[in-house]
Design a protein around this motif. Sequence first.
Motif, PDB file in Angstrom:
ATOM      1  N   VAL A 189       0.718  -0.635   0.211  1.00  0.00           N
ATOM      2  CA  VAL A 189       0.355   0.083  -0.043  1.00  0.00           C
ATOM      3  C   VAL A 189       0.593   1.684  -0.310  1.00  0.00           C
ATOM      4  N   LEU A 190       1.863   1.763   0.653  1.00  0.00           N
ATOM      5  CA  LEU A 190       3.086   2.415   0.865  1.00  0.00           C
ATOM      6  C   LEU A 190       3.221   3.103  -0.524  1.00  0.00           C
ATOM      7  N   ALA A 191       3.667   1.664  -1.138  1.00  0.00           N
ATOM      8  CA  ALA A 191       4.308   1.697  -2.099  1.00  0.00           C
ATOM      9  C   ALA A 191       3.530   2.218  -3.559  1.00  0.00           C
ATOM     10  N   LEU A 192       2.913   1.828  -3.571  1.00  0.00           N
ATOM     11  CA  LEU A 192       1.499   2.870  -3.939  1.00  0.00           C
ATOM     12  C   LEU A 192       0.938   4.172  -4.071  1.00  0.00           C
ATOM     13  N   VAL A 193       1.180   4.259  -2.911  1.00  0.00           N
ATOM     14  CA  VAL A 193       0.888   5.313  -2.253  1.00  0.00           C
ATOM     15  C   VAL A 193       1.824   6.504  -3.480  1.00  0.00           C
ATOM     16  N   MET A 194       2.959   5.948  -2.860  1.00  0.00           N
ATOM     17  CA  MET A 194       4.480   7.028  -3.379  1.00  0.00           C
ATOM     18  C   MET A 194       4.100   6.814  -5.152  1.00  0.00           C
ATOM     19  N   ALA A 195       4.249   5.597  -5.405  1.00  0.00           N
ATOM     20  CA  ALA A 195       4.050   5.430  -7.141  1.00  0.00           C
ATOM     21  C   ALA A 195       3.107   6.758  -7.607  1.00  0.00           C
ATOM     22  N   LEU A 196       2.286   6.669  -6.939  1.00  0.00           N
ATOM     23  CA  LEU A 196       1.081   7.828  -7.957  1.00  0.00           C
ATOM     24  C   LEU A 196       1.079   9.111  -7.014  1.00  0.00           C
ATOM     25  N   ASP A 197       2.375   9.345  -6.610  1.00  0.00           N
ATOM     26  CA  ASP A 197       2.631  10.763  -6.218  1.00  0.00           C
ATOM     27  C   ASP A 197       1.709  11.286  -4.948  1.00  0.00           C
ATOM     28  N   GLY A 198       1.310  10.258  -4.212  1.00  0.00           N
ATOM     29  CA  GLY A 198       0.402  10.634  -2.980  1.00  0.00           C
ATOM     30  C   GLY A 198       1.187  12.131  -2.207  1.00  0.00           C
ATOM     31  N   PRO A 199       0.480  12.265  -1.226  1.00  0.00           N
ATOM     32  CA  PRO A 199       1.158  12.992  -0.501  1.00  0.00           C
ATOM     33  C   PRO A 199       2.126  12.967   0.516  1.00  0.00           C
ATOM     34  N   ALA A 200       2.435  13.720   0.758  1.00  0.00           N
ATOM     35  CA  ALA A 200       3.170  13.297   1.862  1.00  0.00           C
ATOM     36  C   ALA A 200       2.961  12.783   3.672  1.00  0.00           C
ATOM     37  N   ALA A 201       2.173  14.099   3.089  1.00  0.00           N
ATOM     38  CA  ALA A 201       1.479  14.030   4.410  1.00  0.00           C
ATOM     39  C   ALA A 201       0.856  12.034   4.485  1.00  0.00           C
ATOM     40  N   LEU A 202       0.070  11.249   3.951  1.00  0.00           N
ATOM     41  CA  LEU A 202      -0.068  10.077   3.558  1.00  0.00           C
ATOM     42  C   LEU A 202       0.989   9.314   3.432  1.00  0.00           C
ATOM     43  N   VAL A 203       1.797   9.120   3.252  1.00  0.00           N
ATOM     44  CA  VAL A 203       3.445   8.264   3.415  1.00  0.00           C
ATOM     45  C   VAL A 203       3.935   8.720   4.731  1.00  0.00           C
ATOM     46  N   PHE A 204       4.261   9.153   5.646  1.00  0.00           N
ATOM     47  CA  PHE A 204       4.350   9.444   6.561  1.00  0.00           C
ATOM     48  C   PHE A 204       2.931   9.207   7.330  1.00  0.00           C
ATOM     49  N   ALA A 205       1.676   8.910   7.298  1.00  0.00           N
ATOM     50  CA  ALA A 205       0.995   8.181   8.127  1.00  0.00           C
ATOM     51  C   ALA A 205       1.319   6.815   7.659  1.00  0.00           C
ATOM     52  N   LEU A 206       1.229   6.734   6.825  1.00  0.00           N
ATOM     53  CA  LEU A 206       1.468   4.693   6.384  1.00  0.00           C
ATOM     54  C   LEU A 206       3.060   4.467   6.889  1.00  0.00           C
ATOM     55  N   ALA A 207       3.582   4.993   6.561  1.00  0.00           N
ATOM     56  CA  ALA A 207       5.146   4.425   7.380  1.00  0.00           C
ATOM     57  C   ALA A 207       4.952   3.839   8.670  1.00  0.00           C
ATOM     58  N   PRO A 208       4.363   4.626  10.014  1.00  0.00           N
ATOM     59  CA  PRO A 208       4.034   3.570  11.350  1.00  0.00           C
ATOM     60  C   PRO A 208       3.941   1.968  11.130  1.00  0.00           C
ATOM     61  N   ILE A 209       2.295   2.040  10.067  1.00  0.00           N
ATOM     62  CA  ILE A 209       2.080   1.197   9.719  1.00  0.00           C
ATOM     63  C   ILE A 209       2.896  -0.355   9.537  1.00  0.00           C
ATOM     64  N   VAL A 210       4.288   0.102   8.474  1.00  0.00           N
ATOM     65  CA  VAL A 210       5.209  -0.470   7.744  1.00  0.00           C
ATOM     66  C   VAL A 210       6.020  -0.863   9.292  1.00  0.00           C
ATOM     67  N   ASN A 211       6.301  -0.047   9.945  1.00  0.00           N
ATOM     68  CA  ASN A 211       7.084  -0.556  11.207  1.00  0.00           C
ATOM     69  C   ASN A 211       6.643  -1.235  12.048  1.00  0.00           C
ATOM     70  N   LEU A 212       5.132  -1.331  12.048  1.00  0.00           N
ATOM     71  CA  LEU A 212       4.718  -2.035  13.528  1.00  0.00           C
ATOM     72  C   LEU A 212       4.428  -3.192  12.668  1.00  0.00           C
ATOM     73  N   ALA A 213       4.367  -3.180  11.722  1.00  0.00           N
ATOM     74  CA  ALA A 213       4.841  -5.066  11.105  1.00  0.00           C
ATOM     75  C   ALA A 213       5.793  -5.488  10.930  1.00  0.00           C
ATOM     76  N   LEU A 214       6.415  -4.584  10.821  1.00  0.00           N
ATOM     77  CA  LEU A 214       7.917  -5.057  11.039  1.00  0.00           C
ATOM     78  C   LEU A 214       8.317  -5.558  12.689  1.00  0.00           C
ATOM     79  N   CYS A 215       7.309  -5.327  13.309  1.00  0.00           N
ATOM     80  CA  CYS A 215       7.735  -5.240  15.017  1.00  0.00           C
ATOM     81  C   CYS A 215       7.376  -6.863  15.212  1.00  0.00           C
ATOM     82  N   ILE A 216       6.605  -7.574  14.846  1.00  0.00           N
ATOM     83  CA  ILE A 216       5.948  -8.638  15.144  1.00  0.00           C
ATOM     84  C   ILE A 216       6.810 -10.589  14.790  1.00  0.00           C
TER      85      ILE A 216
END
Length: 559
Positions: A103-130
């Motif tokens: 999902v993060l890669a898709l938002v970045m590829a579509l030139d989504g707003p930086a704020a949305l990228v910043f919002a999705l980043a912690p979700i990826v990191n939480l998955a990295l904690c498992i």
Amino acid sequence: MYSPAMETLRTALAVFRLAAQNRQLVRVGLSFAAFCAVQTGVWLALLVYAYRVGGAGAASAIALVQLLPGVVLSPFLASLADRWRPARVLAGGYLALAASASVLALVMALDGPAALVFALAPIVNLALCIPRPAQATTLPGVVQSPEELAAANGAQGWIESFSMIGAPLLVALLLSLDGPAVAVGAMAVLALGAAVCVLPVEGPRVFGHDRGAAPGVRAVVAASARVVASNRAVLLLLLVMAAQYAIVGALDLLFVVLAINELGMGQAGAGYLTAAFGAGGLAAAVVTAALIGRRRLAPALIGGAALASVALVALAALPPVGGAFLLVAAAGLGRTVLDVTGRTLLQRTSPPTVLAGVFGILESLLNAGLALGSVLVPLLIWLGGVQVALIGTAGLLVILLVITGRQLWIVDSQADVPLTEIYLLRSIPLFAGLPAPAVETLARSLERVQVPGGSVLIRQGDPGDRYYAIGRGALTVFRDGREVATLSRGDGVGEIALLRDTPRTATVVAGADAEVYALERELFLLAVTGHPGAARSANAVVDERLADLERRGTAAHPG
């Protein structure tokens, strides 16, 4: 010509070859390799993305946004591996990582707003904690000997070092071609591959509630927190590991600044410097290989921290590009030795019943350490430039050594938790009803016995003096000269003669070289008959087997 170093390395490689024969262990290792690449690749791609958006301040901000939720939630995510089979949790963590990174890669590829990228980043990191806590809990139940566990822990350091070379180089290539979006997308594919790889792994059962309701998440986290609060050795090791990740967090951002502003290497240069750091960690493979089976780890841990600090101070002189790569590699070597020895000591010191929870707290502290390092770098750069930032980062390691050196030495001399033996006993139904302290006591009393192929372990008609848990290989059971059963890892032999005070009911022979763990009669009886739940379980097992013996007129299981 004989060389002690070469002999140590040959012995270590022999252990790794032995571990490579364990298919489940290989699957876990391959999935972990992919995970390490994803962790490094996503982190680096996001730092470069943020630096392009708003400089060092934005890069520090995205690091904090990613890490702070993990500081709070990591213990709860890690507790999943104390409630359900850790191997299943491991696979689920990889799937969650693949989905969130996609999902993060898709938002970045579509030139989504930086704020949305910043919002999705912690979700990826939480998955990295498992995955890490689930991995730490899965390993002792997958390996078949203490040597395999030591080899697996050492191999994790090698794998992380390989990933810190391969992932940054791959990300550097993708950044130079198509930017952060494609880099994150490639990491999502790797995460999916890790999940597929580990799905067939059965792994150990959950401790303490195999036959009852699993405790709630809060109860598991609370139990782990109580262990950390009451066990000074565990607390010390957690703080040491958190401190070294503050160094990693600082260096991740410093590599971006060094590559772009100081060394003129462009944004891809951050990937090359990170790869050099990983190459140094790979060179640490010789050191960690020599540690396999060693009783004392504190000297290597302290030495690794000292080497990393000296390399960073020297790097502050900003030598030519070639010299910078060498010093970064030296820092990576020292840090990897510190990390491998620290994790192994923590695994030896933590009670197995809350091992995933303790490693979950470690994940929380690692996120806090990474966040601290990310905040520290912009501040130090503002105060005195990149040189001051490098010296300040090295100073953290120096402070760590001064404060904890003596205590680490003491912890190292006392750490001895027989994880492999504990998980082996837990896999045998006869001991499932025993509380964790009793199982650990039994595990410490086990004696490893090598059984050459063709030799007799138990002879029919002899008196019963020991119980045997099978750790490796296959044993064939004969009654009155006729083959009646084949036993393997997770099976036990000898309980009927001990519990019923009768002669051995069958002969047990090793078909090929095997390894068993022997438990003396008195210790076995004291543990099994001294606990009501275990006594009921043991008597039920023996009654069932004796009834089967009478019904069939032969023994289906040896005593």
